[in-house]
Design a protein around this motif. Structure first.
Motif, PDB file in Angstrom:
ATOM      1  N   LEU A 147      49.231  63.731  44.920  1.00 54.86           N
ATOM      2  CA  LEU A 147      49.491  63.771  43.490  1.00 54.86           C
ATOM      3  C   LEU A 147      48.739  62.602  42.879  1.00 54.86           C
ATOM      4  CD1 LEU A 147      51.020  64.936  41.046  1.00 54.86           C
ATOM      5  CD2 LEU A 147      52.883  63.350  41.571  1.00 54.86           C
ATOM      6  N   ASN A 148      47.803  62.906  41.976  1.00 54.54           N
ATOM      7  CA  ASN A 148      46.946  61.867  41.389  1.00 54.54           C
ATOM      8  C   ASN A 148      46.215  61.083  42.481  1.00 54.54           C
ATOM      9  OD1 ASN A 148      47.826  62.580  38.791  1.00 54.54           O
ATOM     10  ND2 ASN A 148      49.607  61.217  38.952  1.00 54.54           N
ATOM     11  N   THR A 149      45.694  61.822  43.462  1.00 52.26           N
ATOM     12  CA  THR A 149      44.828  61.322  44.548  1.00 52.26           C
ATOM     13  C   THR A 149      45.570  60.505  45.603  1.00 52.26           C
ATOM     14  OG1 THR A 149      44.105  59.199  43.565  1.00 52.26           O
ATOM     15  CG2 THR A 149      42.916  61.190  42.891  1.00 52.26           C
ATOM     16  N   THR A 150      46.903  60.333  45.481  1.00 46.89           N
ATOM     17  CA  THR A 150      47.649  59.558  46.468  1.00 46.89           C
ATOM     18  C   THR A 150      48.331  60.490  47.454  1.00 46.89           C
ATOM     19  OG1 THR A 150      48.050  57.766  44.886  1.00 46.89           O
ATOM     20  CG2 THR A 150      49.468  57.869  46.823  1.00 46.89           C
ATOM     21  N   LEU A 151      48.006  60.355  48.725  1.00 44.97           N
ATOM     22  CA  LEU A 151      48.586  61.208  49.749  1.00 44.97           C
ATOM     23  C   LEU A 151      50.020  60.793  50.065  1.00 44.97           C
ATOM     24  CD1 LEU A 151      45.726  61.664  52.387  1.00 44.97           C
ATOM     25  CD2 LEU A 151      46.958  63.498  51.234  1.00 44.97           C
ATOM     26  N   SER A 152      50.903  61.779  50.254  1.00 44.94           N
ATOM     27  CA  SER A 152      52.251  61.514  50.744  1.00 44.94           C
ATOM     28  C   SER A 152      52.675  62.687  51.612  1.00 44.94           C
ATOM     29  CB  SER A 152      53.232  61.304  49.586  1.00 44.94           C
ATOM     30  OG  SER A 152      53.291  62.457  48.771  1.00 44.94           O
ATOM     31  N   GLU A 153      53.437  62.373  52.653  1.00 41.64           N
ATOM     32  CA  GLU A 153      53.850  63.416  53.582  1.00 41.64           C
ATOM     33  C   GLU A 153      54.906  64.308  52.930  1.00 41.64           C
ATOM     34  OE1 GLU A 153      56.070  63.604  57.873  1.00 41.64           O
ATOM     35  OE2 GLU A 153      54.340  62.238  57.712  1.00 41.64           O
ATOM     36  N   ALA A 154      54.671  65.626  52.971  1.00 44.04           N
ATOM     37  CA  ALA A 154      55.584  66.582  52.355  1.00 44.04           C
ATOM     38  C   ALA A 154      56.472  67.274  53.378  1.00 44.04           C
ATOM     39  CB  ALA A 154      54.789  67.631  51.577  1.00 44.04           C
ATOM     40  N   MET A 155      55.989  67.426  54.606  1.00 37.74           N
ATOM     41  CA  MET A 155      56.763  68.121  55.625  1.00 37.74           C
ATOM     42  C   MET A 155      56.393  67.584  57.001  1.00 37.74           C
ATOM     43  SD  MET A 155      57.202  72.245  56.281  1.00 37.74           S
ATOM     44  CE  MET A 155      55.623  72.513  57.094  1.00 37.74           C
ATOM     45  N   ARG A 156      57.379  67.601  57.903  1.00 37.43           N
ATOM     46  CA  ARG A 156      57.143  67.103  59.255  1.00 37.43           C
ATOM     47  C   ARG A 156      57.905  67.960  60.265  1.00 37.43           C
ATOM     48  NH1 ARG A 156      57.730  60.885  61.325  1.00 37.43           N
ATOM     49  NH2 ARG A 156      56.078  60.729  59.756  1.00 37.43           N
ATOM     50  N   ILE A 157      57.272  68.184  61.406  1.00 38.85           N
ATOM     51  CA  ILE A 157      57.940  68.771  62.568  1.00 38.85           C
ATOM     52  C   ILE A 157      57.959  67.683  63.627  1.00 38.85           C
ATOM     53  CG2 ILE A 157      57.955  70.621  64.276  1.00 38.85           C
ATOM     54  CD1 ILE A 157      56.197  72.247  62.374  1.00 38.85           C
ATOM     55  N   ASP A 158      59.162  67.214  63.990  1.00 36.87           N
ATOM     56  CA  ASP A 158      59.230  66.067  64.890  1.00 36.87           C
ATOM     57  C   ASP A 158      59.216  66.502  66.361  1.00 36.87           C
ATOM     58  OD1 ASP A 158      61.803  66.869  65.608  1.00 36.87           O
ATOM     59  OD2 ASP A 158      62.825  65.251  64.540  1.00 36.87           O
ATOM     60  N   SER A 159      59.356  65.536  67.250  1.00 37.26           N
ATOM     61  CA  SER A 159      59.233  65.799  68.683  1.00 37.26           C
ATOM     62  C   SER A 159      60.359  66.670  69.226  1.00 37.26           C
ATOM     63  CB  SER A 159      59.192  64.473  69.454  1.00 37.26           C
ATOM     64  OG  SER A 159      60.363  63.715  69.214  1.00 37.26           O
ATOM     65  N   SER A 160      61.458  66.796  68.474  1.00 40.02           N
ATOM     66  CA  SER A 160      62.570  67.655  68.888  1.00 40.02           C
ATOM     67  C   SER A 160      62.460  69.059  68.313  1.00 40.02           C
ATOM     68  CB  SER A 160      63.906  67.035  68.449  1.00 40.02           C
ATOM     69  OG  SER A 160      64.102  65.772  69.062  1.00 40.02           O
ATOM     70  N   GLY A 161      61.443  69.280  67.475  1.00 41.17           N
ATOM     71  CA  GLY A 161      61.282  70.572  66.828  1.00 41.17           C
ATOM     72  C   GLY A 161      61.994  70.679  65.505  1.00 41.17           C
ATOM     73  N   ASN A 162      62.652  69.599  65.056  1.00 43.60           N
ATOM     74  CA  ASN A 162      63.302  69.601  63.748  1.00 43.60           C
ATOM     75  C   ASN A 162      62.248  69.583  62.641  1.00 43.60           C
ATOM     76  OD1 ASN A 162      65.806  69.516  64.983  1.00 43.60           O
ATOM     77  ND2 ASN A 162      66.001  67.298  64.805  1.00 43.60           N
ATOM     78  N   VAL A 163      62.534  70.316  61.564  1.00 38.65           N
ATOM     79  CA  VAL A 163      61.623  70.386  60.425  1.00 38.65           C
ATOM     80  C   VAL A 163      62.215  69.581  59.271  1.00 38.65           C
ATOM     81  CG1 VAL A 163      60.496  71.900  58.752  1.00 38.65           C
ATOM     82  CG2 VAL A 163      60.797  72.660  61.121  1.00 38.65           C
ATOM     83  N   GLY A 164      61.433  68.648  58.765  1.00 41.52           N
ATOM     84  CA  GLY A 164      61.861  67.854  57.620  1.00 41.52           C
ATOM     85  C   GLY A 164      60.988  68.141  56.422  1.00 41.52           C
ATOM     86  N   ILE A 165      61.608  68.528  55.309  1.00 40.73           N
ATOM     87  CA  ILE A 165      60.895  68.728  54.044  1.00 40.73           C
ATOM     88  C   ILE A 165      61.359  67.653  53.087  1.00 40.73           C
ATOM     89  CG2 ILE A 165      60.453  70.316  52.123  1.00 40.73           C
ATOM     90  CD1 ILE A 165      61.062  72.619  54.023  1.00 40.73           C
ATOM     91  N   GLY A 166      60.467  66.782  52.693  1.00 39.61           N
ATOM     92  CA  GLY A 166      60.835  65.661  51.838  1.00 39.61           C
ATOM     93  C   GLY A 166      61.391  64.485  52.612  1.00 39.61           C
TER      94      GLY A 166
END
Length: 299
Positions: A204-223
Motif C-alpha cells: 500500500l503506497n509502495t510499502t510491503l506488508s505481510e497479508a497472509m502466512r502459512i506457518d510450519s504447523s500448517g496454520n493459516v494466518g490472515i492479518g
C-alpha cells in the motif's frame, strides 16, 4: 631445382609493413600496415589482436581475440537467411558426441538455442521469451518438464536456495513501484531455522506488508504472522467483518458475513452472523461472551 616445401624463419624481427615474421623465438606473427595482427606462439596458441595469448587462463587460451587496450572486440558468425551459426563443444572425432554441447543461432526462426548432452535445453526466441525445456516459450520465462503423475505428483520445476540458514523470496514490482512478495522464511534462529513458513505480502503506497502466512504447523494466518489455529484471521478494526460470502450475480449488493466485535474486554466479545443488502449491513445472529447469550437481531 627442388620446389620450396616450407618457409623457415630463423631470426626474430620487428613487424614488416605487410608480411610474416618471427616476433619472438618460435613465435610466428603476421603483420599488416606495420602492425602485428596475428600471433601463433611456441605452444600453438593463437592470438588475434594480441601478441600474448598465453596471458589468458590456460583452459581457454587456445584462441584469444582482442586485448585489454581494445574498447571492443568480438567475433561474427555469418550464414544465409535460411541457415544457422553454431559453436560446438566436443570430446570426440566421430558420432553425435562431436556436438555434445552446442550454442546456435537459427536465422529462419531468429532464435538462440543452447544444448547439452546432444539435445537442446534452452531457447531464447525472437520476442526475447526464454524457454527451458520447451522450444516454444509462451511467456517471458516458460519452464516445462514432462513428468507423469504416476511418477511424481509435485515435481520440482524451480529451486531457490539460500546457501546460509536464512530464507528467500520472490518479489514482484511494476513501473510505479507497486509491489508483491512471496517469501520462504524461517521462524527463528538456531534450531528454529529448519521451521519454515510461506508468507504472502502486498503493498500500500509502495510499502510491503505481510497479508497472509502459512506457518510450519500448517496454520493459516490472515492479518497475523502468528496463527494459533488452523485458520486465524486478525482485523485490527473494531466491529469488523472478517469473512464475506457472496453470489457472482450480485457480488457487491448482497452477501452474508461473519463479524467480530470487542471493546478490549474478554467479557464483551461478540461474534456476529449477518447479511448485506445494497450498502447496508444487518446483524442477524449475535453470540455474546459476557452473557453467553444468543441474540437474534440484537446483542
Amino acid at each position: 631445382s627442388d620446389l620450396v616445401q616450407a618457409l623457415n624463419f630463423t631470426g626474430t624481427a620487428s613487424a614488416p609493413a605487410n608480411g610474416a615474421f618471427l616476433s619472438a623465438t618460435n613465435t610466428l606473427a603476421l603483420a599488416t600496415n606495420s602492425a602485428q595482427r596475428l600471433t601463433i606462439d611456441s605452444s600453438g596458441r593463437v592470438g588475434i589482436g594480441t601478441d600474448n595469448p598465453a596471458a589468458q587462463l590456460d583452459a581457454a587460451n587456445n584462441l584469444v581475440i582482442g586485448s585489454t587496450s581494445d574498447a571492443d572486440s568480438g567475433i561474427t558468425l555469418v550464414s544465409t537467411t535460411s541457415g544457422q551459426s553454431l559453436i560446438h563443444f566436443s570430446d570426440a572425432t566421430s558420432g553425435n558426441a562431436r556436438y555434445d554441447g552446442f550454442l546456435g543461432y537459427e536465422q529462419t526462426g531468429r532464435f538462440l538455442k543452447f544444448g547439452t548432452a546432444q539435445a537442446e535445453r534452452m531457447r531464447i526466441d525472437s520476442s526475447g521469451n526464454l524457454g527451458i525445456g520447451t522450444v516454444s516459450p509462451a511467456a517471458t520465462l516458460h519452464v516445462e518438464k514432462t513428468v507423469a503423475a504416476s511418477s511424481d505428483l509435485d515435481s520440482t520445476f524451480l529451486l531457490l536456495k539460500n546457501a546460509s540458514d536464512g530464507g528467500s523470496a520472490i518479489e514482484f514490482i511494476n513501473s510505479v513501484n507497486g509491489k508483491a512478495k512471496l517469501s520462504f522464511g524461517v521462524e527463528g534462529t538456531g534450531a528454529s531455522t529448519d521451521e519454515t513458513f510461506i508468507g504472502f505480502s502486498t503493498s500500500l503506497n509502495t510499502t510491503l506488508s505481510e497479508a497472509m502466512r502459512i506457518d510450519s504447523s500448517g496454520n493459516v494466518g490472515i492479518g497475523t504472522t502468528s496463527p494459533t489455529d488452523l485458520v486465524d484471521i486478525l482485523n485490527t478494526t473494531d466491529n469488523s467483518r472478517v469473512l464475506r460470502l457472496s453470489h457472482p450475480s450480485t457480488p457487491t449488493a448482497a452477501a452474508g458475513f461473519l463479524g467480530f466485535n470487542s471493546d478490549g474486554s474478554t467479557n464483551n466479545n461478540v461474534v456476529t452472523l449477518g447479511v448485506q443488502y445494497s450498502s447496508s449491513y444487518y446483524n442477524v445472529l449475535n453470540l455474546k461472551r459476557s452473557t453467553q447469550a444468543v441474540g437474534i437481531g440484537t446483542v
